[in-house]
Design a protein around this motif. Structure first.
Motif, PDB file in Angstrom:
ATOM      1  N   LYS A  13       0.825  -1.204   0.000  1.00  0.00           N
ATOM      2  CA  LYS A  13       0.000   0.000   0.000  1.00  0.00           C
ATOM      3  C   LYS A  13       0.860   1.255   0.000  1.00  0.00           C
ATOM      4  N   LEU A  14       1.943   1.238   0.786  1.00  0.00           N
ATOM      5  CA  LEU A  14       2.836   2.390   0.839  1.00  0.00           C
ATOM      6  C   LEU A  14       3.524   2.598  -0.508  1.00  0.00           C
ATOM      7  N   ALA A  15       3.980   1.507  -1.119  1.00  0.00           N
ATOM      8  CA  ALA A  15       4.641   1.608  -2.419  1.00  0.00           C
ATOM      9  C   ALA A  15       3.708   2.216  -3.452  1.00  0.00           C
ATOM     10  N   HIS A  16       2.464   1.766  -3.488  1.00  0.00           N
ATOM     11  CA  HIS A  16       1.508   2.278  -4.468  1.00  0.00           C
ATOM     12  C   HIS A  16       1.115   3.726  -4.173  1.00  0.00           C
ATOM     13  N   LEU A  17       1.095   4.093  -2.882  1.00  0.00           N
ATOM     14  CA  LEU A  17       0.828   5.487  -2.530  1.00  0.00           C
ATOM     15  C   LEU A  17       1.934   6.392  -3.067  1.00  0.00           C
ATOM     16  N   LEU A  18       3.188   5.977  -2.867  1.00  0.00           N
ATOM     17  CA  LEU A  18       4.311   6.755  -3.399  1.00  0.00           C
ATOM     18  C   LEU A  18       4.247   6.827  -4.922  1.00  0.00           C
ATOM     19  N   LYS A  19       3.929   5.714  -5.541  1.00  0.00           N
ATOM     20  CA  LYS A  19       3.811   5.679  -7.002  1.00  0.00           C
ATOM     21  C   LYS A  19       2.772   6.697  -7.492  1.00  0.00           C
ATOM     22  N   ASP A  20       1.637   6.772  -6.800  1.00  0.00           N
ATOM     23  CA  ASP A  20       0.595   7.722  -7.179  1.00  0.00           C
ATOM     24  C   ASP A  20       1.098   9.164  -7.085  1.00  0.00           C
ATOM     25  N   PHE A  22       4.239  10.207  -7.300  1.00  0.00           N
ATOM     26  CA  PHE A  22       5.201  10.461  -8.373  1.00  0.00           C
ATOM     27  C   PHE A  22       4.505  10.607  -9.719  1.00  0.00           C
ATOM     28  N   THR A  23       3.447   9.846  -9.933  1.00  0.00           N
ATOM     29  CA  THR A  23       2.684   9.956 -11.180  1.00  0.00           C
ATOM     30  C   THR A  23       2.072  11.350 -11.315  1.00  0.00           C
ATOM     31  N   LEU A  24       1.563  11.890 -10.211  1.00  0.00           N
ATOM     32  CA  LEU A  24       0.997  13.238 -10.232  1.00  0.00           C
ATOM     33  C   LEU A  24       2.040  14.281 -10.618  1.00  0.00           C
ATOM     34  N   GLU A  25       3.298  13.998 -10.293  1.00  0.00           N
ATOM     35  CA  GLU A  25       4.397  14.920 -10.617  1.00  0.00           C
ATOM     36  C   GLU A  25       5.042  14.584 -11.966  1.00  0.00           C
ATOM     37  N   LYS A  26       4.389  13.717 -12.745  1.00  0.00           N
ATOM     38  CA  LYS A  26       4.824  13.379 -14.111  1.00  0.00           C
ATOM     39  C   LYS A  26       6.088  12.533 -14.154  1.00  0.00           C
ATOM     40  N   PHE A  27       6.396  11.814 -13.069  1.00  0.00           N
ATOM     41  CA  PHE A  27       7.491  10.854 -13.088  1.00  0.00           C
ATOM     42  C   PHE A  27       6.958   9.495 -13.558  1.00  0.00           C
ATOM     43  N   ALA A  28       7.804   8.735 -14.211  1.00  0.00           N
ATOM     44  CA  ALA A  28       7.499   7.329 -14.477  1.00  0.00           C
ATOM     45  C   ALA A  28       8.017   6.542 -13.286  1.00  0.00           C
ATOM     46  N   SER A  29       7.141   5.833 -12.588  1.00  0.00           N
ATOM     47  CA  SER A  29       7.570   5.128 -11.386  1.00  0.00           C
ATOM     48  C   SER A  29       7.194   3.663 -11.450  1.00  0.00           C
ATOM     49  N   TYR A  30       8.013   2.834 -10.797  1.00  0.00           N
ATOM     50  CA  TYR A  30       7.865   1.383 -10.837  1.00  0.00           C
ATOM     51  C   TYR A  30       8.071   0.838  -9.425  1.00  0.00           C
ATOM     52  N   CYS A  31       7.330  -0.205  -9.080  1.00  0.00           N
ATOM     53  CA  CYS A  31       7.408  -0.778  -7.738  1.00  0.00           C
ATOM     54  C   CYS A  31       7.948  -2.207  -7.782  1.00  0.00           C
ATOM     55  N   ILE A  32       8.840  -2.506  -6.848  1.00  0.00           N
ATOM     56  CA  ILE A  32       9.309  -3.870  -6.618  1.00  0.00           C
ATOM     57  C   ILE A  32       9.155  -4.149  -5.132  1.00  0.00           C
ATOM     58  N   HIS A  33       8.612  -5.307  -4.784  1.00  0.00           N
ATOM     59  CA  HIS A  33       8.343  -5.632  -3.386  1.00  0.00           C
ATOM     60  C   HIS A  33       9.274  -6.705  -2.823  1.00  0.00           C
ATOM     61  N   ASP A  34      10.118  -7.286  -3.659  1.00  0.00           N
ATOM     62  CA  ASP A  34      10.996  -8.389  -3.258  1.00  0.00           C
ATOM     63  C   ASP A  34      12.439  -8.007  -3.577  1.00  0.00           C
ATOM     64  N   GLY A  35      13.301  -8.031  -2.555  1.00  0.00           N
ATOM     65  CA  GLY A  35      14.687  -7.639  -2.762  1.00  0.00           C
ATOM     66  C   GLY A  35      15.417  -8.455  -3.808  1.00  0.00           C
ATOM     67  N   ALA A  36      15.028  -9.702  -4.000  1.00  0.00           N
ATOM     68  CA  ALA A  36      15.722 -10.568  -4.944  1.00  0.00           C
ATOM     69  C   ALA A  36      15.523 -10.150  -6.400  1.00  0.00           C
ATOM     70  N   GLU A  37      14.535  -9.293  -6.659  1.00  0.00           N
ATOM     71  CA  GLU A  37      14.231  -8.911  -8.039  1.00  0.00           C
ATOM     72  C   GLU A  37      14.908  -7.610  -8.469  1.00  0.00           C
ATOM     73  N   VAL A  38      15.543  -6.930  -7.534  1.00  0.00           N
ATOM     74  CA  VAL A  38      15.983  -5.558  -7.786  1.00  0.00           C
ATOM     75  C   VAL A  38      17.154  -5.464  -8.761  1.00  0.00           C
ATOM     76  N   VAL A  39      18.207  -6.218  -8.530  1.00  0.00           N
ATOM     77  CA  VAL A  39      19.434  -6.064  -9.317  1.00  0.00           C
ATOM     78  C   VAL A  39      19.174  -6.288 -10.806  1.00  0.00           C
ATOM     79  N   ASP A  40      18.492  -7.363 -11.148  1.00  0.00           N
ATOM     80  CA  ASP A  40      18.210  -7.644 -12.559  1.00  0.00           C
ATOM     81  C   ASP A  40      17.354  -6.546 -13.183  1.00  0.00           C
ATOM     82  N   TRP A  41      16.384  -6.035 -12.422  1.00  0.00           N
ATOM     83  CA  TRP A  41      15.524  -4.977 -12.957  1.00  0.00           C
ATOM     84  C   TRP A  41      16.338  -3.717 -13.246  1.00  0.00           C
TER      85      TRP A  41
END
Length: 223
Positions: A13-20, A22-41
């Motif tokens: 919920k917090l991640a999606h709130l931040l995403k919203d 950033f979207t209002l400020e015209k940023f492209a934002s992406y959420c990852i919830h698992d540390g194991a997925e970060v480096v490859d992304w």
């Protein structure tokens, strides 16, 4: 804006709130919830800024920060509920550019990200035999180049613009942190230590940053 913000946060919920926000400020934002997925992304997508929570499933933020710094100088803002000084210093030693402590206002987070981006966006600067490439967070000397983190680059740039001037730690903190937060002198010392080590690989025969006992630091690029 073309900036891409990666939000690494396991509180969905917090991640999606931040995403919203950033979207209002015209940023492209992406959420990852698992540390194991970060480096490859990050390797595949090259974000402009990473908001990196410390407490994550499978791989924590401290480990991720260290791994990311092996291949990218993208600004990393650590998001944490841990406010102890040792955690702050450890994050800085691993290459984090800033901290955001929970609980926080989403507007504050957006403002801090904007502040980081303002510091690193700019034109190519030249002084003496050194050149600062602010768009790429690089410094070059005699045909050799060196990548820095955002906070290292901004610290160097601050001193670079007034070569020979003695800066107190307080003055450097005021230049680096626009929100006038209170941080330990050791935070500046930690950044200076890493910066000196990197500069030594670029020009080992010269000492670029001098310690002025009882006062602070002086950068000298003209001798």
């Amino acid at each position: 804006m073309n900036e891409r913000i990666l939000i690494v946060e396991d509180e969905i919920k917090l991640a999606h709130l931040l995403k919203d926000y950033f979207t209002l400020e015209k940023f492209a934002s992406y959420c990852i919830h698992d540390g194991a997925e970060v480096v490859d992304w990050v390797k595949e997508n090259q974000p402009s800024v990473i908001l990196l929570d410390i407490m994550l499933p499978n791989k924590d933020g401290m480990q991720l920060c260290q791994e990311l710094r092996q291949f990218t100088n993208v600004p990393i803002l650590m998001v944490t509920a841990k406010v102890e000084e040792i955690d702050r210093l450890l994050g800085l030693e691993l290459g984090a550019d800033d901290y955001i402590c929970k609980p926080f206002s989403p507007k504050e987070v957006v403002a801090r990200v904007k502040a980081v981006l303002r510091r690193i966006n700019g034109n190519y600067q030249v002084n003496s035999s050194f050149a600062l490439d602010q768009n790429r967070l690089k410094i070059s000397f005699s045909g050799q180049s060196l990548e820095l983190t955002a906070v290292e680059f901004y610290l160097l740039k601050t001193m670079f613009k007034e070569s020979g001037r003695i800066f107190t730690r307080e003055q450097l903190m005021q230049h680096m942190y626009e929100d006038n937060r209170i941080v330990s002198d050791r935070t500046i010392d930690s950044h200076i230590k890493k910066l000196r080590k990197k500069l030594a690989t670029l020009c080992p025969e010269r000492e670029i940053i001098h310690s002025v006992y009882g006062v602070g630091y002086r950068l000298d690029v003209d001798t």
